[in-house]
Design a protein around this motif. Structure first.
Motif, mmCIF file in Angstrom:
data_model
loop_
_atom_site.group_PDB
_atom_site.id
_atom_site.type_symbol
_atom_site.label_atom_id
_atom_site.label_comp_id
_atom_site.label_asym_id
_atom_site.label_seq_id
_atom_site.Cartn_x
_atom_site.Cartn_y
_atom_site.Cartn_z
ATOM 1 N N LEU A 264 0.828 -1.207 0.000
ATOM 2 C CA LEU A 264 0.000 0.000 0.000
ATOM 3 C C LEU A 264 0.863 1.258 0.000
ATOM 4 O O LEU A 264 0.593 2.223 -0.717
ATOM 5 N N ARG A 265 1.906 1.258 0.814
ATOM 6 C CA ARG A 265 2.770 2.433 0.893
ATOM 7 C C ARG A 265 3.548 2.630 -0.410
ATOM 8 O O ARG A 265 3.748 3.761 -0.859
ATOM 9 N N LEU A 266 3.989 1.546 -1.040
ATOM 10 C CA LEU A 266 4.719 1.665 -2.302
ATOM 11 C C LEU A 266 3.871 2.349 -3.368
ATOM 12 O O LEU A 266 4.387 3.074 -4.219
ATOM 13 N N GLN A 267 2.547 2.124 -3.318
ATOM 14 C CA GLN A 267 1.675 2.717 -4.329
ATOM 15 C C GLN A 267 1.580 4.236 -4.220
ATOM 16 O O GLN A 267 1.119 4.902 -5.155
ATOM 17 N N THR A 268 2.037 4.797 -3.115
ATOM 18 C CA THR A 268 1.976 6.257 -2.962
ATOM 19 C C THR A 268 3.204 6.956 -3.535
ATOM 20 O O THR A 268 3.215 8.176 -3.649
ATOM 21 N N ILE A 269 4.236 6.201 -3.896
ATOM 22 C CA ILE A 269 5.457 6.830 -4.390
ATOM 23 C C ILE A 269 5.191 7.594 -5.685
ATOM 24 O O ILE A 269 5.545 8.763 -5.829
ATOM 25 N N VAL A 270 4.531 6.926 -6.638
ATOM 26 C CA VAL A 270 4.264 7.573 -7.923
ATOM 27 C C VAL A 270 3.266 8.716 -7.769
ATOM 28 O O VAL A 270 3.438 9.797 -8.336
ATOM 29 N N SER A 271 2.222 8.486 -6.976
ATOM 30 C CA SER A 271 1.157 9.491 -6.869
ATOM 31 C C SER A 271 1.507 10.676 -5.975
ATOM 32 O O SER A 271 0.939 11.753 -6.130
#
Length: 204
Positions: free
Chosen positions: A7-14
């Motif tokens: 879940l946290r990795l998905q915030t890197i791009v956004s």
């Protein structure tokens, strides 16, 4: 811990990267345990990162390492995460002069139009080792693509708004390009590309 990390990795791009430059970060494989009543001792996540900019790639890789370490610490993991690089490909950037030569040769041979030759193909985010061929011998290169879908089938899929469902890409099990004119176009393109230099005695 693995779920929180994903879940946290998905915030890197956004949340951290420049939104004007396409970047893709995918957690494409997860393996942790094999029994429903036992908490596994380890989890293996496989990530794929694709960027069109070298500085963004460096920034994204740093963010990935930071997130992995922070989530492990937040979960009180007994050891820090192990990061193992698997496959990596260099950036493929077309040489301007080589591309201009190809565009002139292709433009003179192939018919322009909706289903013909076009110079405005969008940038791609696919993994490609083509760049190694030129960089290994320090020579300019240019990467081009050609379609393999029957124009009638493409037009019908566009009309129905079902291109993503009805036009399989080259990694699909249902990928079956139309043999003609795909084969003829491909052979012509390779021959013309070679002749663009060799016929002028400028082979390098």
């Amino acid at each position: 811990m693995a779920a929180s990390t994903i879940l946290r990795l998905q915030t890197i791009v956004s949340r951290e990267l420049d939104a004007s430059t396409p970047t893709v970060l995918t957690v494409s494989s997860i393996h942790a345990g094999d029994a429903e009543n036992i908490i596994p001792a380890s989890a293996t996540l496989k990530l794929n990162l694709r960027t069109l900019d070298a500085s963004l790639r460096t920034q994204a890789l740093g963010a990935i390492e930071r997130v992995l370490a922070a989530e492990a610490r937040a979960s009180d993991a007994p050891a820090p995460p192990t990061i193992t690089p698997t496959s990596t490909f260099p950036f493929t950037v077309n040489d301007g002069a080589a591309t201009a030569t190809l565009e002139a040769a292709f433009g003179a041979h192939f018919e322009p139009g909706e289903h013909g030759y076009a110079t405005d193909a969008p940038r791609l985010s696919g993994s490609e080792d083509f760049g190694v061929l030129a960089s290994a011998v320090r020579r300019p290169s240019s990467f081009w693509i050609y379609g393999g879908t029957d124009p009638g089938a493409w037009d019908e899929a566009e009309r129905k708004g079902s291109v993503r469902e009805d036009v399989p890409i080259n990694h699909s099990a249902w990928f079956a390009p139309a043999v003609m004119p795909t084969l003829r176009v491909a052979v012509d393109a390779y021959a013309i590309a070679a002749l663009a230099w060799l016929a002028k005695g400028e082979g390098k």
